[in-house]
Design a protein around this motif. Structure first.
Motif, PDB file in Angstrom:
ATOM      1  N   GLN A 202      32.303 -39.143-137.490  1.00 52.43           N
ATOM      2  CA  GLN A 202      31.809 -39.515-136.047  1.00 52.43           C
ATOM      3  C   GLN A 202      32.995 -40.033-135.216  1.00 52.43           C
ATOM      4  OE1 GLN A 202      29.345 -42.686-136.867  1.00 52.43           O
ATOM      5  NE2 GLN A 202      27.575 -41.444-137.523  1.00 52.43           N
ATOM      6  N   TYR A 203      34.068 -40.563-135.718  1.00 53.82           N
ATOM      7  CA  TYR A 203      35.103 -40.805-134.778  1.00 53.82           C
ATOM      8  C   TYR A 203      35.680 -39.845-134.344  1.00 53.82           C
ATOM      9  CZ  TYR A 203      35.082 -45.717-136.676  1.00 53.82           C
ATOM     10  OH  TYR A 203      35.043 -47.112-136.876  1.00 53.82           O
ATOM     11  N   ALA A 204      36.091 -38.705-135.057  1.00 53.51           N
ATOM     12  CA  ALA A 204      36.654 -37.729-134.934  1.00 53.51           C
ATOM     13  C   ALA A 204      35.917 -36.736-133.903  1.00 53.51           C
ATOM     14  CB  ALA A 204      37.042 -36.696-136.225  1.00 53.51           C
ATOM     15  N   ASP A 205      34.785 -36.409-133.960  1.00 58.51           N
ATOM     16  CA  ASP A 205      33.828 -35.549-133.243  1.00 58.51           C
ATOM     17  C   ASP A 205      33.703 -36.378-131.875  1.00 58.51           C
ATOM     18  OD1 ASP A 205      33.771 -33.725-135.224  1.00 58.51           O
ATOM     19  OD2 ASP A 205      31.675 -34.211-135.833  1.00 58.51           O
ATOM     20  N   GLY A 206      33.023 -37.578-131.982  1.00 62.93           N
ATOM     21  CA  GLY A 206      33.036 -38.293-130.839  1.00 62.93           C
ATOM     22  C   GLY A 206      34.189 -38.274-129.853  1.00 62.93           C
ATOM     23  N   ARG A 207      35.218 -38.435-130.409  1.00 65.08           N
ATOM     24  CA  ARG A 207      36.798 -38.325-129.783  1.00 65.08           C
ATOM     25  C   ARG A 207      36.919 -37.019-129.034  1.00 65.08           C
ATOM     26  NH1 ARG A 207      41.388 -38.688-128.180  1.00 65.08           N
ATOM     27  NH2 ARG A 207      42.743 -40.306-127.630  1.00 65.08           N
ATOM     28  N   VAL A 208      36.675 -36.042-129.718  1.00 66.47           N
ATOM     29  CA  VAL A 208      36.935 -34.573-129.176  1.00 66.47           C
ATOM     30  C   VAL A 208      35.853 -34.513-128.058  1.00 66.47           C
ATOM     31  CG1 VAL A 208      36.151 -32.310-129.641  1.00 66.47           C
ATOM     32  CG2 VAL A 208      37.247 -33.599-131.230  1.00 66.47           C
ATOM     33  N   PHE A 209      34.674 -34.953-128.266  1.00 66.07           N
ATOM     34  CA  PHE A 209      33.705 -34.835-126.936  1.00 66.07           C
ATOM     35  C   PHE A 209      33.984 -35.480-125.996  1.00 66.07           C
ATOM     36  CE2 PHE A 209      29.980 -36.583-124.653  1.00 66.07           C
ATOM     37  CZ  PHE A 209      29.392 -35.444-124.389  1.00 66.07           C
ATOM     38  N   VAL A 210      34.455 -36.918-125.952  1.00 62.44           N
ATOM     39  CA  VAL A 210      34.936 -37.639-124.880  1.00 62.44           C
ATOM     40  C   VAL A 210      36.141 -37.206-124.252  1.00 62.44           C
ATOM     41  CG1 VAL A 210      35.422 -40.003-123.921  1.00 62.44           C
ATOM     42  CG2 VAL A 210      33.847 -39.837-125.755  1.00 62.44           C
ATOM     43  N   ALA A 211      37.180 -36.930-124.866  1.00 63.14           N
ATOM     44  CA  ALA A 211      38.169 -36.459-124.397  1.00 63.14           C
ATOM     45  C   ALA A 211      37.939 -35.084-123.525  1.00 63.14           C
ATOM     46  CB  ALA A 211      39.595 -36.421-125.453  1.00 63.14           C
ATOM     47  N   GLY A 212      36.871 -34.360-124.298  1.00 61.58           N
ATOM     48  CA  GLY A 212      37.013 -33.070-123.824  1.00 61.58           C
ATOM     49  C   GLY A 212      36.092 -32.948-122.519  1.00 61.58           C
ATOM     50  N   VAL A 213      35.169 -34.052-122.311  1.00 56.88           N
ATOM     51  CA  VAL A 213      34.503 -34.060-121.041  1.00 56.88           C
ATOM     52  C   VAL A 213      35.342 -34.396-120.141  1.00 56.88           C
ATOM     53  CG1 VAL A 213      32.272 -35.177-120.049  1.00 56.88           C
ATOM     54  CG2 VAL A 213      32.341 -34.088-122.263  1.00 56.88           C
ATOM     55  N   VAL A 214      35.846 -35.645-120.416  1.00 56.56           N
ATOM     56  CA  VAL A 214      37.112 -36.233-119.418  1.00 56.56           C
ATOM     57  C   VAL A 214      37.996 -35.332-118.795  1.00 56.56           C
ATOM     58  CG1 VAL A 214      38.752 -37.957-118.887  1.00 56.56           C
ATOM     59  CG2 VAL A 214      36.588 -38.712-120.269  1.00 56.56           C
ATOM     60  N   ASP A 215      38.541 -34.114-119.735  1.00 60.35           N
ATOM     61  CA  ASP A 215      39.473 -33.291-119.032  1.00 60.35           C
ATOM     62  C   ASP A 215      38.795 -32.513-118.349  1.00 60.35           C
ATOM     63  OD1 ASP A 215      41.547 -34.251-120.763  1.00 60.35           O
ATOM     64  OD2 ASP A 215      41.504 -32.992-122.420  1.00 60.35           O
ATOM     65  N   LEU A 216      37.331 -32.186-118.602  1.00 58.12           N
ATOM     66  CA  LEU A 216      36.655 -31.215-117.812  1.00 58.12           C
ATOM     67  C   LEU A 216      36.286 -31.552-116.345  1.00 58.12           C
ATOM     68  CD1 LEU A 216      34.776 -29.261-120.594  1.00 58.12           C
ATOM     69  CD2 LEU A 216      36.570 -28.237-119.205  1.00 58.12           C
ATOM     70  N   VAL A 217      35.827 -33.037-116.387  1.00 54.58           N
ATOM     71  CA  VAL A 217      35.008 -33.330-115.220  1.00 54.58           C
ATOM     72  C   VAL A 217      35.477 -34.812-114.792  1.00 54.58           C
ATOM     73  CG1 VAL A 217      33.226 -31.882-115.398  1.00 54.58           C
ATOM     74  CG2 VAL A 217      32.964 -34.040-116.488  1.00 54.58           C
ATOM     75  N   GLY A 218      36.585 -35.264-115.353  1.00 55.52           N
ATOM     76  CA  GLY A 218      36.940 -36.715-115.299  1.00 55.52           C
ATOM     77  C   GLY A 218      35.943 -37.812-115.642  1.00 55.52           C
ATOM     78  N   MET A 219      36.266 -38.805-115.690  1.00 55.18           N
ATOM     79  CA  MET A 219      35.531 -40.109-116.181  1.00 55.18           C
ATOM     80  C   MET A 219      34.348 -40.251-115.150  1.00 55.18           C
ATOM     81  SD  MET A 219      35.395 -42.308-118.381  1.00 55.18           S
ATOM     82  CE  MET A 219      37.300 -42.590-119.161  1.00 55.18           C
ATOM     83  N   ASP A 220      34.379 -40.080-114.061  1.00 57.14           N
ATOM     84  CA  ASP A 220      33.042 -40.358-113.251  1.00 57.14           C
ATOM     85  C   ASP A 220      32.048 -39.067-113.978  1.00 57.14           C
ATOM     86  OD1 ASP A 220      33.857 -42.358-111.781  1.00 57.14           O
ATOM     87  OD2 ASP A 220      34.546 -41.113-109.848  1.00 57.14           O
ATOM     88  N   GLY A 221      32.320 -38.050-114.143  1.00 55.70           N
ATOM     89  CA  GLY A 221      31.610 -37.081-114.634  1.00 55.70           C
ATOM     90  C   GLY A 221      31.077 -37.296-115.957  1.00 55.70           C
ATOM     91  N   PHE A 222      32.023 -37.725-116.816  1.00 58.18           N
ATOM     92  CA  PHE A 222      31.733 -38.295-118.293  1.00 58.18           C
ATOM     93  C   PHE A 222      30.586 -39.245-118.086  1.00 58.18           C
ATOM     94  CE2 PHE A 222      32.235 -41.443-121.448  1.00 58.18           C
ATOM     95  CZ  PHE A 222      31.698 -41.041-122.601  1.00 58.18           C
TER      96      PHE A 222
END
Length: 364
Positions: free
Chosen positions: A309-329
């Motif tokens: 869960q730690y690993a998958d969740g971090r992949v998701f958060v970092a990936g979304v922030v990279d794509l659309v920024g923190m506001d998008g996330f």
């Protein structure tokens, strides 16, 4: 705390765990007092850093969270209450669905057996947990387990001040998630209710399955090891497809909140925690377990799934922030429909397209 219909005698579980708990690291009274003071200070300091990085803020007029620095028995007491709040309603729902309850003698004997075994599990966990935000039970309280934090920082050979703030950044992120997103707790409670409504098990059968899992843990402590057919954590209790679906929803949201906390505790950078890179490297080794029995227990308790869960969740958060920024996330917190699906955790672009309606350009 325990009721006649309870799957587990939680009072007995707590007494058993407190009797079995191993002592913490040796400290003088003055050292212990200094640790408690610094942890309170670190938790207060972490709040501003977490809010700045995440862009989240507690809902005005909401409950004011409290911080409790506890020892191992104190963690046991808090968690017997939290586990009772989570599991006892499940037992009540099963009893109501079946239209009858087991006899008082059978209930007493069964709940005491699982109580002793649950106490052994709590005794194992209470020497490893560094902190947690209480979602169930009393709710709204941030727990920091002082002896475990001190023991871990000594074992890792890291700077105590940095490590204590780093741990607090993780736990304060959880605190902020539930105070800034008030519907989140209710959503988790609804999934537990869905889980209960989907099952056709009787309370007696559920207790038998829970006993099988706990007995496997007891055997592991005594030096045994699981075979391929041994129960694998609490997943052994889940049989119905509708229950699996509810579990998938819980897994997705827990992966999100854990990955978000992981992202934050590393994202503050060395300006806040100078040795953050060293902490991450050494702490990652800690999560692999320290010996054969430790690894067996982690497997049986489902802690390996927790690490995923730690690993998958971090992949998701970092990936979304990279794509659309923190506001998008942060659109993930707008409502249950915006939570990631389990399959989106490792493919954040799919979440962006589904929720934000845009096909993101994947970075080269």
């Amino acid at each position: 705390m325990s009721r006649s219909s309870s799957l587990v005698d939680w009072d007995l579980a707590g007494r058993t765990a407190r009797r079995l708990v191993s002592p913490g690291p040796e400290t003088t009274r003055e050292e212990a007092a200094a640790v408690v003071e610094e942890l309170h200070r670190a938790a207060a300091t972490a709040v501003a850093h977490v809010e700045e990085l995440t862009g989240l803020h507690p809902v005005p007029g909401g409950p004011v969270p409290t911080v409790a620095v506890v020892d191992r028995p104190g963690w046991v007491t808090a968690n017997t209450a939290g586990m009772a709040a989570l599991l006892d309603p499940l037992a009540d729902a099963l009893t109501e669905a079946q239209g009858k309850s087991p006899g008082p003698l059978a209930t007493a004997i069964g709940s005491r057996a699982t109580g002793v075994q649950a106490g052994g599990v709590l005794a194992f966990l209470c020497s490893r947990v560094l902190g947690q935000y209480e979602v169930f039970g009393s709710g709204g309280r941030l727990l920091l387990v002082a002896p475990n934090i001190v023991e871990t920082e000594r074992r890792l050979g890291v700077d105590p001040t940095d490590f204590r703030l780093w741990v607090c950044l993780h736990e304060v992120t959880h605190q902020l998630q539930f105070t800034a997103v008030p519907w989140l707790r209710g959503y988790l409670e609804e999934q537990v209710s869905s889980f209960a409504e989907a099952t056709d098990l009787t309370p007696d059968v559920l207790r038998e399955r829970l006993t099988d899992v706990l007995r496997s843990l007891t055997d592991a402590v005594r030096g045994g090891s699981p075979d391929d057919d041994a129960p694998q954590g609490l997943m052994a209790l889940i049989k119905d497809p509708a229950q699996r679906a509810a579990l998938d929803r819980v897994t997705a949201v827990m992966s999100l909140v854990e990955g978000h906390a992981e992202f934050v505790m590393d994202g503050v950078g060395p300006d806040v925690v100078p040795s953050v890179r060293t902490l991450r490297k050494r702490f990652a080794q800690r999560r692999k377990g320290r010996g054969p029995i430790d690894r067996v227990l982690r497997r049986l308790l489902g802690l390996e799934q927790k690490m995923q869960q730690y690993a998958d969740g971090r992949v998701f958060v970092a990936g979304v922030v990279d794509l659309v920024g923190m506001d998008g996330f942060n659109q993930v917190w707008a409502g249950p429909a915006n939570l990631p699906l389990k399959e989106e955790l490792t493919e954040p672009a799919r979440w962006v397209e589904r929720v934000l309606g845009t096909r993101p350009a994947i970075p080269a």
